[in-house]
Design an enzyme around this catalytic site. Structure first.
Site, PDB file in Angstrom:
ATOM      1  CG  HIS A  28     -51.943  53.040  12.135  1.00 57.84           C
ATOM      2  ND1 HIS A  28     -51.132  52.021  12.583  1.00 57.84           N
ATOM      3  CD2 HIS A  28     -51.113  54.040  11.783  1.00 57.84           C
ATOM      4  CE1 HIS A  28     -49.870  52.395  12.500  1.00 57.84           C
ATOM      5  NE2 HIS A  28     -49.829  53.627  12.013  1.00 57.84           N
ATOM      6  CG  ASP A  68     -52.194  48.903  13.365  1.00 61.27           C
ATOM      7  OD1 ASP A  68     -52.804  49.140  12.305  1.00 61.27           O
ATOM      8  OD2 ASP A  68     -51.328  49.672  13.834  1.00 61.27           O
ATOM      9  CB  SER A 148     -47.056  53.417  10.552  1.00 58.56           C
ATOM     10  OG  SER A 148     -46.959  54.083  11.767  1.00 58.56           O
TER      11      SER A 148
END
Length: 194
Positions: A28, A68, A148
């Site tokens: 992402h 992911d 992230s």
């Protein structure tokens, strides 16, 4: 740790060097003009960046959780030294882990940390976690916005990738990490390609 930033939008993520020519991060985090910065502690003084070719897992979709994971192929291989090194990937897992990144230290802060931060977290049982390709921690000690793609390091080995956060049934926070060992064959296939 690898600092990842899009040179146009300035969006940032974390990642980690798994070979001299590959960085691992969350899918992402994909942007059009990604650059990676190696050996960074303070983002106020960035070294020269390296352009990359992003390779997201084919099963990843922004519309649903799972898969992911992304590899970034460096256009110029990293030079390993005392500030830049690779981290191992392994199937054996320890329950006591560490997370790190340059993300927000609290959600009411207006900007991310310029200095690399780290925190200790403990994995919870997988039946309380979600999908089979996910590892989880819960509690207020967790990655923040901007973390992230960073590693979940357990026993000195990268076991997970910071993926997403959600509220759990008890009103606390649940952090989900992509479980790297579920993707080892895909990772090795991508990294051995010419």
């Amino acid at each position: 740790m690898v600092y990842i930033r899009d040179k146009i939008t300035k969006a940032t993520c974390g990642g980690f060097l798994v070979r001299e020519d590959f960085v691992m991060t969350a899918a992402h985090c994909k942007q059009s003009h990604l650059m990676v910065y190696l050996g960074v502690n303070d983002t106020n003084s960035l070294p020269d960046g390296i352009e990359v070719d992003p390779i997201s897992h084919p099963g990843f979709s922004m519309r649903k959780p799972g898969h992911d994971i992304m590899l970034l192929k460096l256009k110029t291989p990293a030079t390993l030294n005392e500030n830049v090194s690779t981290i191992a990937l392994n199937e054996k897992i320890s329950k006591y882990c560490m997370i790190m990144g340059w993300g927000w230290q609290a959600y009411d802060h207006v900007s991310p940390s310029n200095v690399l931060k780290e925190a200790c977290v403990t994995l919870i049982d997988s039946e309380n976690c979600g999908t089979a390709d996910t590892l989880c921690t819960e509690g207020s000690t967790r990655p923040g916005k901007g973390d992230s793609g960073g590693p979940l390091v357990c026993g000195g080995v990268a076991q997970g990738i910071v993926s997403l956060y959600q509220n759990n049934k008890n009103g606390g926070y649940l952090t989900l990490y992509t479980h790297i060992s579920h993707y080892l064959s895909w990772i090795h296939d991508i990294m051995k390609s010419p």
